[in-house]
Enzyme design. Structure first.
Site, short mmCIF file in Angstrom:
data_model
loop_
_atom_site.label_atom_id
_atom_site.label_comp_id
_atom_site.label_asym_id
_atom_site.label_seq_id
_atom_site.Cartn_x
_atom_site.Cartn_y
_atom_site.Cartn_z
N SER A 577 64.74 76.44 58.00
CA SER A 577 64.08 75.62 59.63
C SER A 577 65.37 76.19 60.51
CB SER A 577 64.28 74.49 59.79
OG SER A 577 63.83 74.10 61.65
N TYR A 590 68.90 66.31 59.40
CA TYR A 590 67.76 67.39 58.87
C TYR A 590 68.18 68.23 58.93
CZ TYR A 590 63.10 70.27 60.15
OH TYR A 590 62.52 70.97 59.85
P1 NAD Z 1 53.20 68.39 57.98
O1 NAD Z 1 54.33 66.86 57.65
O2 NAD Z 1 52.12 69.17 58.92
O3 NAD Z 1 53.83 69.72 56.26
C1 NAD Z 1 54.71 68.66 55.37
C2 NAD Z 1 53.68 67.82 54.05
O4 NAD Z 1 54.90 68.23 53.79
C3 NAD Z 1 53.60 66.95 54.26
O5 NAD Z 1 51.86 67.61 53.90
C4 NAD Z 1 53.63 65.70 54.20
O6 NAD Z 1 53.55 64.92 53.23
C5 NAD Z 1 54.69 67.19 52.92
N1 NAD Z 1 55.74 66.41 52.02
C6 NAD Z 1 56.04 65.05 52.58
N2 NAD Z 1 57.23 65.01 51.21
C7 NAD Z 1 56.25 65.36 50.35
C8 NAD Z 1 57.26 65.26 49.38
N3 NAD Z 1 58.54 64.09 48.42
N4 NAD Z 1 56.43 65.61 47.48
C9 NAD Z 1 55.85 66.10 48.17
N5 NAD Z 1 55.34 66.26 49.67
C10 NAD Z 1 55.63 65.99 50.31
O7 NAD Z 1 55.08 69.44 58.79
P2 NAD Z 1 55.18 71.85 58.99
O8 NAD Z 1 55.55 71.71 60.49
O9 NAD Z 1 53.53 72.03 57.99
O10 NAD Z 1 56.39 71.33 57.87
C11 NAD Z 1 56.36 72.52 56.61
C12 NAD Z 1 57.91 73.26 56.79
O11 NAD Z 1 58.31 73.77 57.80
C13 NAD Z 1 58.76 71.99 56.36
O12 NAD Z 1 59.19 71.87 55.37
C14 NAD Z 1 59.20 71.67 57.84
O13 NAD Z 1 60.55 71.79 57.84
C15 NAD Z 1 59.52 73.15 58.01
N6 NAD Z 1 59.19 73.54 59.35
C16 NAD Z 1 59.08 73.11 60.74
C17 NAD Z 1 58.68 73.33 61.61
C18 NAD Z 1 57.45 73.20 62.96
O14 NAD Z 1 57.68 73.25 63.53
N7 NAD Z 1 56.77 72.56 62.55
C19 NAD Z 1 60.50 73.99 61.99
C20 NAD Z 1 60.96 74.07 61.60
C21 NAD Z 1 60.69 73.89 59.65
#
Ligand code: NAD
Length: 700
Positions: A577, A590
């Site tokens: 991130s 985070y």
């Molecule tokens: P999302 O919540 O849609 O997807 C994350 C997935 O991880 C979920 O399906 C959840 O069930 C799964 N998960 C959580 N804990 C888990 C565990 N212990 N074991 C296995 N699976 C687990 O979110 P996203 O936006 O698709 O995010 C994906 C990645 O991108 C994350 O690491 C997030 O931190 C990073 N990210 C997202 C954003 C954003 O704006 N969406 C920004 C920066 C970073």
């Protein structure tokens, strides 16, 4: 009375009412799909069907006789009407005047396009003359295991006569082509009351005056063989009796997953391969038998079988009573070297002056006593189907060996088919492989917004994908969507909790048993949380660390082990991130966990480089659409922090970006694909921001 249980006989599925409403070509399609719906009738892609139909000529206007026959490629079970080629019968008959004899039969293939009716673009298959010259309106050519078992027996002519009397004739082995078409014609003309013919070492031809009659005869002839074999094999020792006992299902699976990445290290040099594991009863009966080595060495018989499986499998020297897997692993290098040497000698012994160059000398089929069968090929469907073909071959050997002596196809004949110039031309026409063909990707958090988009992008490029997530319902939905677009073979959904060592180890083992190994890891599972430091509970802190730091460590460590075993380049992409680079107020847990991810990636880039394992990071920012993170509390908190309504956030982030663009899951997936693919073969230890421009996150 036969002892065959009625369930093992082929049912007659013809629906007269349905068939009555169809045109003649549609009835041919209906018959073809019915026949192809049961692998005991014909193997995948094997066999063909035809009808001679009178229809209006678009040029002359009068009625002309047209041969509708399954075209080159395709499968009778799933084909549509456009899978048939259509050719003028009078032109096909006229080709006889151009035939210069057996030695020149291959040149007849080039004439077939000149016989095309109605500009049909479907290429005619090599089997077209086999259908054209039998003077019956409907012809089926099938590869039923029960009939090939007769065709591959030493005394197959006598057995054919014993089972079918004068109804079904017998022709000696001749590879498919123009000459075989003339042999079938001659047979039919001499035996106009016959119902079909068994082709030695190959399969069955049947014919009829109507689509239904032809279908009925095909089913009836195969059922007669099933009944006959059942009576003959009742109480008889199969494959010379049992030598080994099967290990339990879990142990079989575990041995397969241990061996598969190691096998890949030996066979992936020219082209990456995907694996498939099959421990069905039919396979276990064969690999556990006394005659395994003897029969496997004879090679498969039906040309369709060995074109997919190679003429011989490799037998892994494993004793389930004394399961020393380390010794097996130590012996793999020598076993592969011996197999390749053997294949090269076969090529040298049999090649002609104009034969194409030797192809990949590695085995396709791997037989392991007590465990089952592995198959490896350029993609999952091909690997699975190769395994299914070997099961067809096992069924054939089972039948032939029990009632007679099983005969593999003569080595030179087999070579002449494998290296047939027409077969080579077909291979040359195949489209270029996609950029991730033969690679296996594991994507954690696959049920989430970025994870699912990433799975889709990697699948689009030909990778096999294991989507994994803790949210099993969400995962089932995502996998169903992906399978709907990309088919079932390429996609698997597996549960994982990335914070549990046991769960992560199981995930990697299961992925290996599904596809053979791991080439790409996208570590993406995540959560978000926000709170000022003095309100951050230890639990929240620990949860962030568990999932985003420890979870990334566990997943990377286990994938690393497998990547090392495969001895091939591999790639890891961490989805971190911008918060891992830029401190954000009110989200210390985070941000710190994300910073830990980024530094872990750099450490692993250092450790991975000597093994060709690249490790890079993608930093998304503000990907609201599709993200579950943004659907809950985090969204509320962020909106509150900026003093706005939650539905104003996306526009807020767009305006905040330097490029004034919203960032979508697909944008992140594109960067992940780039880093995972060979396009980034010379990049490791890098961080790519996908945030529409955010100056504080500049990495340099
Ligand atoms: P999302 O919540 O849609 O997807 C994350 C997935 O991880 C979920 O399906 C959840 O069930 C799964 N998960 C959580 N804990 C888990 C565990 N212990 N074991 C296995 N699976 C687990 O979110 P996203 O936006 O698709 O995010 C994906 C990645 O991108 C994350 O690491 C997030 O931190 C990073 N990210 C997202 C954003 C954003 O704006 N969406 C920004 C920066 C970073």
């Amino acid at each position: 009375m036969s002892s065959v249980p009625s369930g093992t006989l082929l049912p007659n599925k013809w629906n007269a009412e349905h068939a009555a409403g169809l045109s003649e070509p549609e009835r041919l399609l209906y018959r073809s799909n019915l026949l192809g719906s049961d692998l005991r009738i014909t193997n995948f892609g094997g066999g063909n069907t035809s009808a001679k139909v009178w229809q209006k000529d678009p040029l002359g206007g009068g009625d002309v006789e047209i041969l509708w026959v399954k075209g080159s490629g395709g499968d009778v079970g799933s084909m549509k009407l456009d899978g048939f080629s259509t050719l003028y019968m009078d032109k096909l008959r006229a080709l006889k005047g151009l035939y210069r004899g057996e030695e020149f039969e291959d040149e007849m293939v080039a004439y077939l396009p000149h016989c095309t009716f109605n500009l049909n673009p479907r290429a005619a298959s090599i089997d077209t003359p086999l259908h054209a010259y039998i003077d019956k309106p409907h012809v089926d050519h099938m590869h039923p295991d029960a009939v090939i078992a007769i065709a591959a027996a030493k005394d197959s002519r006598t057995i054919t006569q014993e089972i079918y009397g004068d109804d079904i004739g017998w022709l000696p082995w001749r590879r498919p082509g123009y000459q075989l078409g003339l042999m079938l014609e001659a047979y039919f003309n001499d035996n106009p009351n016959s119902k079909g013919v068994v082709l030695e070492s190959h399969g069955l031809f049947t014919w009829g005056d109507s689509a239904k009659e032809c279908y009925d005869i095909t089913i009836d002839i195969i059922n007669k063989a099933i009944v006959w074999f059942d009576a003959k094999t009742d109480g008889v020792e199969i494959f010379g009796g049992v030598r080994h006992q099967s290990l339990d299902a879990q142990t079989r699976h575990s041995i397969a997953s241990t061996l598969m990445p190691r096998v890949r290290s030996f066979i992936d040099a020219s082209e990456r391969k995907i694996g498939h594991f099959n421990d069905s009863d039919a396979v276990l009966e064969f690999v556990n038998s006394n005659k395994l080595n003897e029969l496997a060495a004879l090679g498969t018989s039906c040309p369709d079988h060995f074109l997919r499986t190679k003429i011989r499998p490799i037998i892994i020297d494993f004793d389930p009573k004394n399961p020393n897997l380390d010794a097996v692993i130590d012996g793999l290098a020598d076993a592969f070297a011996a197999y390749r040497e053997d294949y090269k000698s076969y090529y040298t012994r049999c090649k002609h002056d104009n034969s194409p160059a030797i192809r990949d000398p590695n085995p396709v089929i791997y037989l392991i006593p007590g465990v089952g069968m592995l198959s490896f090929a350029k993609d999952k469907a091909t690997a699975r189907i190769a395994g299914e073909f070997y099961v067809n071959a096992i069924n054939v050997m089972r039948g032939s060996d029990t009632v007679s002596t099983y005969m593999g196809l003569d080595e030179q004949e087999a070579f002449d088919i494998e290296y047939w110039l027409l077969e080579e031309a077909k291979l040359q026409r195949m489209p270029k492989a996609k950029s991730l063909a033969g690679r296996v990707a594991v994507v954690t958090g696959g049920a989430g917004g970025i994870g699912k988009a990433t799975c889709g992008r990697l699948l689009q490029e030909g990778a096999c994908v294991v989507a994994c997530d803790i949210d099993t319902d969400g995962l089932a939905g995502a996998v169903a969507d992906l399978q709907g677009v990309f088919g079932k073979d390429q996609v698997r959904g597996l549960p994982v909790n990335v914070t549990s060592e046991e769960s992560v180890i199981k995930l990697m083992h299961d992925s290996c048993a599904e596809f053979g190994g791991i080439d790409i890891l996208v570590s993406n599972a995540g959560i978000s949380s926000a709170a000022p430091i003095d309100e951050t509970s230890l639990e929240v802190w620990q949860r962030n660390m568990d999932i985003l730091s420890t979870g990334y460590f566990l997943v990377a460590r286990e994938a690393f082990k497998i990547m090392k075993l495969q001895k091939r380049s591999a790639s890891m992409v961490f989805v971190a991130s911008k918060n891992g680079l830029v401190a954000s107020p009110g989200a210390s847990a985070y941000c710190t966990a994300k910073a830990s991810e980024i530094h872990l990636a750099r450490c692993l880039a250092l450790e991975g480089a000597p093994f060709g394992i690249r490790v890079n990071v993608v930093n998304p920012d503000a990907v609201l659409r599709g993200s579950k993170i943004w659907s809950g509390e985090w969204r509320e908190q962020r909106a509150k922090a900026y003093d706005m309504a939650p539905d104003q956030l996306e526009e807020h982030y767009r305006q905040r970006s330097m490029l004034k663009l919203s960032v979508l899951p697909e944008d992140i997936a594109e960067a992940i694909y780039f880093l995972a693919s060979d396009n980034a073969a010379k990049s490791t230890g890098n961080v790519v921001n996908v945030d529409a421009g955010h100056a504080p996150s500049f990495t340099r």
